[in-house]
Design a protein around this motif. Structure first.
Motif, mmCIF file in Angstrom:
data_model
loop_
_atom_site.group_PDB
_atom_site.id
_atom_site.type_symbol
_atom_site.label_atom_id
_atom_site.label_comp_id
_atom_site.label_asym_id
_atom_site.label_seq_id
_atom_site.Cartn_x
_atom_site.Cartn_y
_atom_site.Cartn_z
ATOM 1 N N ASP A 1 0.867 -1.189 -0.188
ATOM 2 C CA ASP A 1 -0.055 0.000 -0.037
ATOM 3 C C ASP A 1 0.770 1.167 0.044
ATOM 4 N N ILE A 2 1.924 1.190 -0.707
ATOM 5 C CA ILE A 2 2.673 2.352 -0.840
ATOM 6 C C ILE A 2 2.606 3.283 -2.122
ATOM 7 N N PRO A 3 2.278 4.556 -1.714
ATOM 8 C CA PRO A 3 1.810 5.355 -3.182
ATOM 9 C C PRO A 3 2.668 5.160 -4.196
ATOM 10 N N LEU A 4 2.158 5.289 -5.420
ATOM 11 C CA LEU A 4 3.319 5.165 -6.584
ATOM 12 C C LEU A 4 2.544 5.739 -7.717
ATOM 13 N N GLU A 5 3.289 6.773 -8.353
ATOM 14 C CA GLU A 5 2.677 7.586 -9.606
ATOM 15 C C GLU A 5 3.324 6.989 -10.818
ATOM 16 N N ALA A 6 4.765 6.712 -10.857
ATOM 17 C CA ALA A 6 5.322 6.568 -12.180
ATOM 18 C C ALA A 6 6.574 5.433 -11.807
ATOM 19 N N VAL A 7 6.592 4.673 -12.843
ATOM 20 C CA VAL A 7 7.856 3.815 -12.857
ATOM 21 C C VAL A 7 8.617 4.092 -13.985
ATOM 22 N N TYR A 8 9.891 4.011 -13.908
ATOM 23 C CA TYR A 8 10.901 4.561 -15.151
ATOM 24 C C TYR A 8 11.237 3.480 -15.750
ATOM 25 N N MET A 9 11.705 3.455 -17.124
ATOM 26 C CA MET A 9 11.979 2.735 -17.934
ATOM 27 C C MET A 9 13.355 3.136 -18.325
ATOM 28 N N ASP A 10 14.453 2.282 -17.680
ATOM 29 C CA ASP A 10 15.710 2.826 -18.224
ATOM 30 C C ASP A 10 16.219 2.128 -19.577
ATOM 31 N N ILE A 11 17.463 1.953 -19.963
ATOM 32 C CA ILE A 11 17.865 1.799 -21.318
ATOM 33 C C ILE A 11 17.507 0.203 -22.018
ATOM 34 N N ASP A 12 17.179 -0.636 -20.715
ATOM 35 C CA ASP A 12 16.889 -1.878 -21.171
ATOM 36 C C ASP A 12 15.540 -2.145 -21.724
ATOM 37 N N TYR A 13 14.484 -1.125 -21.956
ATOM 38 C CA TYR A 13 13.399 -1.331 -22.642
ATOM 39 C C TYR A 13 13.567 -1.517 -24.029
ATOM 40 N N MET A 14 14.749 -0.830 -24.465
ATOM 41 C CA MET A 14 14.914 -0.337 -26.047
ATOM 42 C C MET A 14 15.601 -1.902 -26.588
ATOM 43 N N GLU A 15 15.483 -1.862 -27.820
ATOM 44 C CA GLU A 15 15.943 -2.812 -28.737
ATOM 45 C C GLU A 15 17.642 -2.527 -28.754
ATOM 46 N N ARG A 16 18.454 -3.181 -28.340
ATOM 47 C CA ARG A 16 19.827 -3.033 -28.612
ATOM 48 C C ARG A 16 20.189 -1.542 -28.261
ATOM 49 N N PHE A 17 19.449 -0.734 -27.291
ATOM 50 C CA PHE A 17 19.871 0.399 -26.756
ATOM 51 C C PHE A 17 19.584 1.516 -28.203
ATOM 52 N N ARG B 1 6.589 4.121 3.996
ATOM 53 C CA ARG B 1 5.327 4.403 3.325
ATOM 54 C C ARG B 1 4.767 5.687 3.870
ATOM 55 N N SER B 2 4.978 5.920 5.258
ATOM 56 C CA SER B 2 4.198 6.960 5.801
ATOM 57 C C SER B 2 4.887 8.155 5.287
ATOM 58 N N LEU B 3 6.150 8.189 5.287
ATOM 59 C CA LEU B 3 6.803 9.254 4.383
ATOM 60 C C LEU B 3 6.121 9.741 3.082
ATOM 61 N N ILE B 4 5.884 8.675 2.341
ATOM 62 C CA ILE B 4 5.351 8.918 0.856
ATOM 63 C C ILE B 4 3.953 9.417 1.111
ATOM 64 N N ARG B 5 3.278 9.049 2.150
ATOM 65 C CA ARG B 5 1.859 9.352 2.323
ATOM 66 C C ARG B 5 1.874 10.862 2.653
ATOM 67 N N PHE B 6 3.006 11.235 3.475
ATOM 68 C CA PHE B 6 3.080 12.655 3.884
ATOM 69 C C PHE B 6 3.188 13.359 2.784
ATOM 70 N N ARG B 7 4.030 12.962 1.629
ATOM 71 C CA ARG B 7 4.203 13.689 0.610
ATOM 72 C C ARG B 7 2.943 13.959 -0.348
ATOM 73 N N TYR B 8 2.030 13.013 -0.169
ATOM 74 C CA TYR B 8 0.831 13.155 -1.072
ATOM 75 C C TYR B 8 -0.024 13.912 -0.324
ATOM 76 N N SER B 9 -0.190 14.148 1.293
ATOM 77 C CA SER B 9 -0.843 15.165 1.918
ATOM 78 C C SER B 9 -0.282 16.734 1.686
ATOM 79 N N LEU B 10 0.854 16.783 1.222
ATOM 80 C CA LEU B 10 1.707 17.955 1.008
ATOM 81 C C LEU B 10 1.231 18.569 -0.349
#
Ligand code: GLC
Length: 694
Positions: A188-204, A498-507
């Protein structure tokens, strides 16, 4: 008052948006010398504080060191380094008569801020063609504001860009991405985005997807979106040389790549091996590259990070040949001290070698210009390419965009992250000290790799870093391949994180409101104490506390095994101690120095006199956050009335207007505090007004 002094015929960088004619030389305040470029010398007073230089190492006060304005790929940000990824040639000298300066020139510049002689500021430019802007205003705040007006308004991200984001170099396939999302959800940890680093590409290869690892890319994007989670792919500067790869072939055919001396596409090497570099300084090539982002936006992608755009070069053909020639030459020798060092140097100097930057050219408005003359503009224009592309793809929408390399002017097109830091306490300190300097140069949307990119993090470092990161607009946990995994769910004590991330969302109502006001009014979100409490010499030399928007002061803890920290209060403030999983304690502290006892799971927050903090109930994404039902925590110091300008909007269109702000009022009538707003949609679920007990 801003005056521009022009030397020679400067290249038009587009850093500045205000057209002004040049004032007659000589340049006041400085002693100017022309010899191999220009040298400007200013005599400082012993107590002058020098702010600025944007993304850089060391303190908020830049005195005592030598800095190089030269966008550099720095895999290890140690204290001996003189340059990081950005080139931000803006300084404020805070003396009796404060002034600011900006040198608009894309070639290397050195800033000796009292390094050779503590009282001399010596600026030496490699080029003799530049614009020197001198900003003279009464206060530091006014200088910073005047500069921001000069360079134009800062980039505004979509509101979801303020959510918590998870990244790691090493997520390789769909399963890895689903796992990140599922494990956040399990805990139950808030999450907005996941990043795709170079490995999602075909041969970079830029603008490709490895279809074996991501057979259902579009479905995954849509799946995550349904959960309120975005995928943010990386785009690298180098385009792989590969027959049949459309971007490579189009680039060669249309002369969109930087060239070598003979006019052939210049070959460098990065992740995919040999690459060509898009000539983003050439408007046609920039347009072409920017439109390529459509490949991913068509798949539902709404945000990007642009990397390796200093541009980073692992090696060039010429460099490689020189290195191998040297190694061959000592092949049969008795390898002693000099050969041994020579051998190491031959290999280590392959990457980002200044000789290579002099080996390629840009075509700008029909003119062929060697890269070294324009070096600091590359990352800026790669990011500008993307932003201009988005304007064509969907002009009404805000895309998330940030870059590693930058120059002032790029702040209008995107944000920056501060590159490859390490899981070191010293890099948390650097993050804290850098935020106001970045803001002065217009980079409001910024943040560091929380927890540290290189090296293994520890629970306590990540905790303290998040306690600061909850305030940075870009809040992203990112780490390098091979390091200890640092997603929050990896730790047994993830409940507190998790509580820190929840604080971020309150902010977020406060953070979004302050961000937007600062962006639209050219103000600082993070401000050194010395800007506000002028004439207070302790405030002027306080480097580990920051004013944060109109209501708050931050005093992060940044040392291991800390039992607490000292804090300097330039005036009475309300101390809010956040403890455990959301518990809080209020108390008014008097102006002066205090020691705050803070366990690892406690952090301090200060509310300024007659100011308020607005918080909402936390949620797991910004999309579901109800920012109209608010809690107020306020510090009433001898006042029966206070107000706050709260800005909000849909968070994703460009329909942005400060006129839409709501006024929040706190008023004491018959001994009782009550809150009201001119916006009928805003309601309050709790009000705490704390006054000083005498
Ligand atoms: C660079 C970036 C880093 C990224 C890595 C692999 O080092 O700064 O953030 O993870 O490249 O793409």
């Amino acid at each position: 008052m801003i005056r521009k002094y022009t030397f020679g015929i400067p290249f038009k960088t587009d850093a500045v948006v205000v057209d002004m004619s040049a004032a007659p030389l000589p340049l006041p305040l400085f002693n100017t010398k022309e010899e191999n470029g220009l040298t400007f010398t200013y005599q400082m007073n012993p107590n002058d504080v020098v702010y600025g230089l944007g993304e850089n190492i060391r303190g908020m006060n830049k005195r005592g060191f030598l800095y190089n304005s030269l966008c550099s790929d720095i895999p290890s940000q140690t204290e001996d380094k003189t340059a990081l990824y950005g080139a931000h040639n803006f300084l404020i000298v805070a003396g009796k008569k404060p002034f600011g300066l900006f040198i608009d020139c894309p070639e290397q510049i050195s800033f000796d801020v009292g390094y050779t002689d503590y009282n001399s500021l010596v600026i030496a430019t490699a080029a003799a063609d530049l614009d020197f802007y001198l900003l003279e205003e009464k206060t530091l705040k006014e200088i910073a504001h005047a500069f921001r007006v000069l360079i134009g308004k800062s980039y505004i991200p979509p509101k979801w860009g303020l959510g918590y984001q998870q990244s790691r170099w090493g997520y390789k396939n769909e399963r890895d991405f689903y796992e990140v999302v599922e494990r956040h959800q399990e805990k139950d940890i808030p999450l907005e985005a996941v990043y795709m680093d170079i490995d999602y590409m075909e041969r970079f290869k830029d603008f490709t997807i490895d279809e074996e690892a991501f057979p259902n890319f579009d479905i995954m994007v849509a799946d995550f979106k349904e959960k309120g989670i975005k995928l943010v792919p990386i785009i690298d500067a180098g385009v792989k040389i590969e027959e049949g790869y459309d971007i490579y072939e189009e680039g060669v055919e249309n002369h969109y790549f930087c060239t070598d001396k003979s006019g052939q596409p210049f070959t460098a090497a990065v992740w995919p091996g040999r690459v060509h570099l898009p000539d983003v300084l050439n408007p046609e090539a920039r347009k072409w590259f920017g439109n390529k982002y459509k490949f991913l936006t068509d798949k539902g992608i709404e945000g990007f990070w642009n990397d390796m755009n200093e541009p980073a070069i692992f090696y060039t053909e010429e460099g490689l040949k020189e290195a191998f020639d040297y190694l061959d030459s000592i092949h049969d020798a008795n390898i002693g001290i000099y050969e041994c060092f020579g051998m190491k140097d031959a290999v280590l100097n392959l990457a980002n070698n200044p000789k290579d930057y002099a080996r390629f050219y840009h075509y700008v408005n029909g003119e062929k210009i060697v890269h070294t003359k324009l070096h600091n503009l590359y990352g800026f224009n790669m990011t500008r390419a993307a932003a201009e592309g988005f304007e064509e793809i969907d002009p009404s929408k805000r895309f998330l965009l940030f870059s590693r390399s930058s120059y002032i002017g790029m702040h209008r097109y995107g944000g920056i992250w501060t590159g490859d830091n390490c899981s070191w306490w010293q890099h948390l300190v650097m993050n804290i000290k850098m935020m106001p300097s970045l803001n002065m140069c217009g980079f409001l949307y910024s943040g560091a790799d929380l927890g540290g990119f290189g090296c293994d993090t520890s629970y306590d470092l990540l905790t303290r870093w998040l306690q600061f990161g909850i305030f940075t607009p870009l809040m992203r946990n990112h780490s390098a391949l091979g390091t200890r995994p640092q997603e929050l769910y990896q730790f047994e004590d993830s409940g507190y994180l998790r509580s820190l991330i929840r604080f971020r969302y309150s902010l977020i109502p406060y953070l979004y409101s302050e961000y937007m006001k600062c962006a639209l009014r050219n103000e600082l979100l993070f401000m050194p104490l010395g800007f506000e409490y002028t004439g207070d010499s302790i405030a002027a030399h306080t480097e580990d506390q920051l004013l944060y928007g109109s209501s708050l002061m931050l005093a992060p803890v940044y040392t291991q095994n800390a039992f607490g920290r000292y804090v300097y209060l330039p005036e009475d403030m309300l101390y809010v101690k956040y403890s455990g999983t959301g518990g809080r304690h209020f108390c008014v502290l008097d102006k002066g120095i205090h020691y705050l006892e803070l366990t690892l799971e406690e952090f301090p927050l200060f509310i300024r006199r007659n100011q308020m903090l607005l918080l909402c109930h936390p949620d797991n994404t910004t999309e579901t956050l109800d920012s109209s039902n608010l809690e107020i925590i306020a510090f009433a110091d001898k006042s029966d009335y206070m107000s706050y300008e709260l800005y909000d909007d849909d968070g994703y269109t460009k329909n942005i207007d400060l006129q839409k702000s709501s006024k929040i009022v706190l008023r004491k009538t018959a001994g009782k505090w009550g809150a009201s707003s001119d916006n009928p949609h805003i309601t309050f679920f709790d009000i705490h007004v704390i006054t000083k007990q005498i």
